[in-house]
Design an enzyme around this catalytic site. Structure first.
Site, PDB file in Angstrom:
ATOM      1  N   LEU A  39       0.867  -1.184   0.296  1.00 19.17           N
ATOM      2  CA  LEU A  39       0.025   0.071   0.018  1.00 19.17           C
ATOM      3  C   LEU A  39       0.811   1.206  -0.089  1.00 19.17           C
ATOM      4  CD1 LEU A  39      -2.524  -1.119   2.624  1.00 19.17           C
ATOM      5  CD2 LEU A  39      -3.009  -0.970   0.360  1.00 19.17           C
ATOM      6  N   GLU A  50      -7.695   6.358  10.635  1.00 17.91           N
ATOM      7  CA  GLU A  50      -7.231   6.484   9.064  1.00 17.91           C
ATOM      8  C   GLU A  50      -6.842   5.126   8.805  1.00 17.91           C
ATOM      9  OE1 GLU A  50      -6.332   8.684  11.793  1.00 17.91           O
ATOM     10  OE2 GLU A  50      -7.738  10.068  11.157  1.00 17.91           O
ATOM     11  N   LEU A  51      -7.369   4.723   7.968  1.00 17.12           N
ATOM     12  CA  LEU A  51      -7.167   2.935   7.610  1.00 17.12           C
ATOM     13  C   LEU A  51      -5.687   2.866   7.201  1.00 17.12           C
ATOM     14  CD1 LEU A  51      -8.489   0.299   7.126  1.00 17.12           C
ATOM     15  CD2 LEU A  51      -8.906   1.120   4.673  1.00 17.12           C
ATOM     16  N   ASP A  52      -5.048   2.011   7.832  1.00 12.89           N
ATOM     17  CA  ASP A  52      -3.596   1.514   7.724  1.00 12.89           C
ATOM     18  C   ASP A  52      -2.687   2.469   7.727  1.00 12.89           C
ATOM     19  OD1 ASP A  52      -4.435  -1.210   7.222  1.00 12.89           O
ATOM     20  OD2 ASP A  52      -4.863  -0.735   4.992  1.00 12.89           O
ATOM     21  N   GLU A  53      -2.934   3.516   8.477  1.00 17.56           N
ATOM     22  CA  GLU A  53      -2.148   4.620   8.563  1.00 17.56           C
ATOM     23  C   GLU A  53      -1.772   5.013   9.851  1.00 17.56           C
ATOM     24  OE1 GLU A  53      -3.263   8.045   6.484  1.00 17.56           O
ATOM     25  OE2 GLU A  53      -3.694   7.283   4.654  1.00 17.56           O
TER      26      GLU A  53
END
EC number: 3.5.1.10
Length: 284
Positions: free
Chosen positions: A196, A226-229
């Site tokens: 990603l 915050e998705l995947d952050e």
């Protein structure tokens, strides 16, 4: 003998280490480990300290009260104290992929992880037999867009029932709700591939293979809205080349996911991570 771990962060100032260690010596504590870090740019001080008390009259409640009054308030510290004899209770969230689940339960059975695993929660029944094999309660909680609120309520009910301290998403293929994230801030650990944002979607390894990437990896991090952050705990990579197939990519990726997630769990369970400004300080 009582053994504790203390995590501290505050504005960097003179004499923090000297003051803390002198205080512990005065209450007959023996420091067995100490490490510190200063973020120069943000002027923030971090410290992790392990110590033990041989005096039977020393209580953790009394130590906490004295430390807050005499040390923490003086330096305006944010701090946490953990009893090393109390293993944190970890819940596993899973879906259908089993490689991370098998690895975690294998390490758990071998005594490699300093945790208790009271419950496994899934949005499918596919992995129930694995939980039963390891004699761990398994609860299927359906979770879709249409029944998200009901699913969240049931998840929280189970987490409270089993007195869970932190959650590990062992390839759980649903987005965690903001409410659950707020209840377990910096206590939900996720694992995913490191493609990603270049290769999103259902088949990232296929996309990476077509692009001819030379490095694949895995990232474990704390979950945020915050998705995947979220703040990164652990990462690792493996090199690939034109001789590797898509299946090779997937196999190597799953190996990395197992290793990186296990490292992240171990670091969190041993109180070696501190979060600030969406980053982590990870002590050795």
């Amino acid at each position: 003998m009582q053994k504790i771990t203390i995590l501290i962060h505050c504005k960097d100032q003179k004499a923090i280490i000297a003051t803390v260690t002198t205080f512990i010596a005065k209450v007959e504590g023996n420091i067995t480990y100490i490490d510190q870090h200063v973020d120069v740019e943000q002027n923030v001080f971090f410290m992790r300290l392990e110590c033990e008390f041989t005096n039977p009259d020393t209580t953790l409640e009394g130590f906490k009260a004295d430390f807050e009054q005499n040390i923490a308030s003086t330096f305006d510290m944010s701090w946490d104290l953990y009893n090393q004899e109390q293993k944190p209770k970890m819940a596993l969230f899973v879906s259908k992929y089993d490689h991370c689940l098998f690895d975690i339960l294998g390490r758990y059975s071998a005594g490699e992880l300093n945790v208790e695993i009271p419950v496994i929660i899934s949005n499918h029944n596919d992995l129930r037999s694995i939980a039963e094999r390891f004699d761990i309660p398994f609860h299927c909680v359906p979770f879709t867009k249409d029944i998200k609120e009901e699913g969240e309520a049931r998840q929280i009910e189970l987490l409270e029932k089993y007195q869970i301290n932190f959650i590990v998403l062992a390839r759980y293929m649903q987005i965690i709700t903001p409410n659950l994230i707020s209840l377990y801030k910096n206590r939900i650990i996720n694992i995913h591939h490191s493609f990603l944002p270049a290769f999103p979607g259902a088949k990232p390894y296929h996309s990476a293979f077509k692009r001819g990437v030379k490095i694949i990896g895995a990232t474990s991090h704390y979950v945020t809205a915050e998705l995947d952050e979220g703040p990164i705990i652990e990462q690792d990579i493996a090199r690939v080349s034109h001789i590797h197939s898509v299946d090779d990519f997937i196999m190597k990726g799953r190996d990395l996911e197992r290793i990186v997630l296990a490292r992240a769990i171990k670091l969190h369970a041993e109180r070696k991570t501190m979060v600030y400004s969406n980053k982590t300080v990870v002590f050795s």
